[in-house]
Design a protein around this motif. Structure first.
Motif, PDB file in Angstrom:
ATOM      1  N   THR A  30       0.840  -1.197   0.000  1.00  0.00           N
ATOM      2  CA  THR A  30       0.000   0.000   0.000  1.00  0.00           C
ATOM      3  C   THR A  30       0.878   1.250   0.000  1.00  0.00           C
ATOM      4  O   THR A  30       1.023   1.909   1.027  1.00  0.00           O
ATOM      5  N   PRO A  31       1.497   1.579  -1.128  1.00  0.00           N
ATOM      6  CA  PRO A  31       2.307   2.798  -1.162  1.00  0.00           C
ATOM      7  C   PRO A  31       1.429   4.026  -1.000  1.00  0.00           C
ATOM      8  O   PRO A  31       0.223   3.983  -1.222  1.00  0.00           O
ATOM      9  N   GLY A  32       2.051   5.128  -0.601  1.00  0.00           N
ATOM     10  CA  GLY A  32       1.301   6.371  -0.445  1.00  0.00           C
ATOM     11  C   GLY A  32       1.942   7.272   0.590  1.00  0.00           C
ATOM     12  O   GLY A  32       3.019   6.986   1.127  1.00  0.00           O
ATOM     13  N   LEU A  33       1.272   8.364   0.891  1.00  0.00           N
ATOM     14  CA  LEU A  33       1.770   9.352   1.852  1.00  0.00           C
ATOM     15  C   LEU A  33       1.500   8.869   3.273  1.00  0.00           C
ATOM     16  O   LEU A  33       0.360   8.582   3.631  1.00  0.00           O
ATOM     17  N   ILE A  34       2.547   8.791   4.068  1.00  0.00           N
ATOM     18  CA  ILE A  34       2.394   8.444   5.481  1.00  0.00           C
ATOM     19  C   ILE A  34       2.179   9.751   6.241  1.00  0.00           C
ATOM     20  O   ILE A  34       3.117  10.506   6.476  1.00  0.00           O
ATOM     21  N   THR A  35       0.946  10.005   6.605  1.00  0.00           N
ATOM     22  CA  THR A  35       0.643  11.294   7.238  1.00  0.00           C
ATOM     23  C   THR A  35       1.134  11.348   8.676  1.00  0.00           C
ATOM     24  O   THR A  35       1.530  12.411   9.163  1.00  0.00           O
ATOM     25  N   THR A  36       1.114  10.206   9.367  1.00  0.00           N
ATOM     26  CA  THR A  36       1.525  10.176  10.774  1.00  0.00           C
ATOM     27  C   THR A  36       2.229   8.871  11.105  1.00  0.00           C
ATOM     28  O   THR A  36       1.761   7.797  10.731  1.00  0.00           O
ATOM     29  N   ILE A  37       3.365   8.969  11.785  1.00  0.00           N
ATOM     30  CA  ILE A  37       3.993   7.823  12.440  1.00  0.00           C
ATOM     31  C   ILE A  37       4.320   8.250  13.862  1.00  0.00           C
ATOM     32  O   ILE A  37       5.060   9.217  14.077  1.00  0.00           O
ATOM     33  N   GLU A  38       3.748   7.550  14.817  1.00  0.00           N
ATOM     34  CA  GLU A  38       4.056   7.795  16.216  1.00  0.00           C
ATOM     35  C   GLU A  38       4.329   6.459  16.883  1.00  0.00           C
ATOM     36  O   GLU A  38       3.436   5.629  17.022  1.00  0.00           O
ATOM     37  N   ALA A  39       5.580   6.239  17.258  1.00  0.00           N
ATOM     38  CA  ALA A  39       5.973   4.985  17.901  1.00  0.00           C
ATOM     39  C   ALA A  39       6.124   5.212  19.400  1.00  0.00           C
ATOM     40  O   ALA A  39       6.648   6.250  19.830  1.00  0.00           O
ATOM     41  N   PRO A  40       5.671   4.261  20.209  1.00  0.00           N
ATOM     42  CA  PRO A  40       5.803   4.413  21.658  1.00  0.00           C
ATOM     43  C   PRO A  40       7.261   4.335  22.083  1.00  0.00           C
ATOM     44  O   PRO A  40       8.089   3.698  21.432  1.00  0.00           O
ATOM     45  N   THR A  41       7.576   4.991  23.161  1.00  0.00           N
ATOM     46  CA  THR A  41       8.920   4.948  23.724  1.00  0.00           C
ATOM     47  C   THR A  41       8.827   4.479  25.169  1.00  0.00           C
ATOM     48  O   THR A  41       7.773   4.493  25.773  1.00  0.00           O
TER      49      THR A  41
END
Length: 591
Positions: free
Chosen positions: A351-362
């Protein structure tokens, strides 16, 4: 230690290498295609060189351009990462001939272990057990028929120069032979520039366990524990963990010592991985990867070692920091690959496309190796890996719990991902009780046709107002068997027609629109096979086209029984998502 190195790769592994360079005070040079000009690995590096437009063959695989970039920027060494040129003996040799250091084994070692037929011969010389296989490369379907008659089915046809599941096909019966051979050769030529293949008897109840080896130029060769990589689809890994669970101490030791014998036999230096198939207390050599692995972080977390830093030190002529094999693992680490793929129905479609948000837990015991950040574009030209989420725990149950919680907390918007699949796997009693093998995921785990049934987060077409949830419907035509694509190539969320219970309740099923007779491309890609012919009668599920996108072959099948109309796409066509390929008159409509 080097003052500056060039990283001949992209995505998360290039970013990962850059991070270690920064910690060691080593300068980093990124290379990139024109399409990757604003990518994360370019932004992180100290310098960047644009290798130009076009396919990977004209930039990331262009050996002369990469070596010239290293020389022009004053880099002393080249780190190939994994994939692309990482296991290319000619590239390693050309780097050395240019007066640069290749951060990896010698060209001779790469050649010996990269040619899987030769690797099997070296395994025999090293007294490493082997599963039944062909005597050298095979070139015809007749040879596969003969092998099957002698050893039985299933059989794997595998690229001699391969790795990462590329150029590999499973043959379950004689009826599969022609298509499997053609497909494996085609993919091997595309991925590695070498269409040579060989055969192995497929073990149907085996686990995939690999041993991390390391050797230096001072005579030291050791193994840093093992990893289990059995949870796979299309022969590509989704979940990896260290140490491999449920193995006896004697089996771990025997595999580790066998891996070191093999490394010594080939005169190995640097990081390498020896892969085995394990059934009970028996193990069989599969292959050796002469590079750093995607899943190396799980070993780092339980062995308390930076394998990239170790690579740089060894390449610079320093001895290994650890010279004894078999250090016990400290706790357990589990990694989930986060890929841009739609898992609906277990198809794992890119599913290529624009990744609007990536939030990974820390937090304690968590690590995210990212290849992208919010606002980055997932290009259709490269693999689908967004990043890797890794959790550590003092024991396996604790590591599973921490990773499961982290997956719940992770957000990726704009493209569908394999996060729901990772949750399914971790929740499955078979996984928790170590009742799995390399066939388990595709044969046992059930994936719903609507991936949203697994998603316990707020859907992208829902909004919260004063504590209540409202649906803003999308209106997309949905063709059975195809993935509806929204603007930018991201999969559209189906219309739900109702509100969502935030406490885990279900939502109404979307009603798919009746098939309208059009077969369209579900994503941007290139047609590499076309079997549809005008006037042909086909059955539901028959493959009409094969579309290559994000380094994966994606079959486009007939959604219903019917008759093919005019065929508008041919092999070699590069298509946008939604392009009409052909029409199909349903059998019901003909009668």
């Amino acid at each position: 230690m080097f003052k500056k190195i060039l990283i001949a790769n992209r995505g998360e592994i290039a970013a990962r290498i850059t991070a270690t360079c920064r910690e060691l005070g080593v300068g980093s040079v990124a290379v990139h295609s024109a399409a990757d000009s604003s990518s994360l690995h370019v932004r992180l590096a100290d310098e960047a060189v644009n290798l130009g437009d076009g396919p990977s063959s004209e930039n990331y695989l262009a050996q002369d351009k990469i070596i010239r970039a290293a020389l022009d920027t004053g880099a002393e060494a080249i780190h190939p990462g994994y994939g692309f040129l990482a296991e290319n003996a000619a590239f390693a040799r050309a780097v050395a001939e240019a007066g640069l250091t290749f951060i990896g084994p010698s060209a001779d070692a790469i050649s010996a272990m990269g040619e899987k037929v030769t690797a099997r011969e070296l395994a025999i010389a090293s007294q490493v057990p082997l599963a039944p296989g062909s005597d050298g490369a095979i070139t015809s379907a007749e040879q596969i028929h003969a092998f099957g008659a002698e050893h039985g089915f299933p059989i794997l046809v595998k690229a001699s120069a391969g790795g990462g599941g590329r150029g590999m096909r499973r043959i379950n019966s004689p009826a599969d032979i022609d298509d499997a051979l053609e497909s494996a050769v085609r993919e091997a030529e595309s991925a590695f520039g070498n269409g040579e293949v060989y055969l192995e008897r497929y073990l149907t109840n085996a686990r995939h366990v690999e041993v991390q080896v390391f050797a230096d130029s001072h005579g030291n060769a050791v193994y840093f524990g093992d990893r289990d990589c059995s949870v796979q689809r299309r022969h590509q890994k989704l979940i990896e963990e260290a140490p491999a669970p449920g193995l006896s101490d004697s089996l771990r030791r025997d595999m580790g010592e066998a891996a070191v014998r093999l490394a010594r036999e080939v005169g190995y230096t640097g990081a390498g991985t020896v892969e085995f198939l394990v059934e009970g207390e028996r193990f069989y050599f599969l292959e050796m990867n002469t590079r750093i692995q995607v899943e190396h972080p799980v070993t780092e977390m339980v062995q308390n070692i930076d394998l990239i830093a170790e690579q740089l030190r060894v390449a610079a002529g320093e001895p290994l920091s650890v010279t004894e094999s078999g250090r016990p693992a400290q706790g357990v680490a589990i990694e989930a690959r986060i890929n841009a793929e739609d898992i609906s129905g277990g198809r794992f479609i890119p599913t290529p496309g624009l990744i609007t948000t990536i939030e990974a837990p820390t937090g304690e015991g968590l690590r995210f190796d990212a290849g992208y950040e919010s606002g980055d574009e997932m290009q259709p030209y490269y693999d689908s890996l967004i990043g890797k989420l890794i959790a550590w725990g003092p024991d396996r149950d604790a590591a599973i719990a921490r990773l499961r919680e982290a997956l719940d907390a992770m957000t990726v918007d704009g493209v569908r991902t394999t996060i729901p699949a990772a949750k399914l796997i971790l929740d499955h009693p078979d996984f928790r009780e170590v009742r799995f093998n390399t066939l388990w995921l595709e044969s046992t785990v059930e994936f719903p046709e609507d991936v949203d049934d697994l998603d316990d987060t707020l859907a992208r077409n829902e909004v919260e107002v004063s504590g209540r949830f409202y649906t803003i419907p999308f209106f997309h035509d949905v063709v059975p068997g195809a993935i509806p694509l929204a603007v930018g190539g991201a999969p559209a969320q189906p219309e739900t027609g109702g509100t969502r219970n935030r406490n885990g309740g279900g939502r109404r099923k979307a009603k798919k629109k009746a098939f309208d007779g059009q077969i369209t491309s579900p994503m941007q890609g290139t047609i590499i096979k076309a079997t549809a012919e005008e006037g042909q009668n086909v059955s539901a599920g028959d493959v009409l086209f094969v579309l290559e996108a994000m380094k994966m072959e994606n079959p486009i099948t007939a959604p219903v029984d019917g008759t093919i109309g005019q065929v508008l796409a041919t092999v070699g066509d590069s298509l946008a998502a939604g392009t009409l390929l052909t029409t199909l008159t349903a059998a019901e409509a003909r009668s």
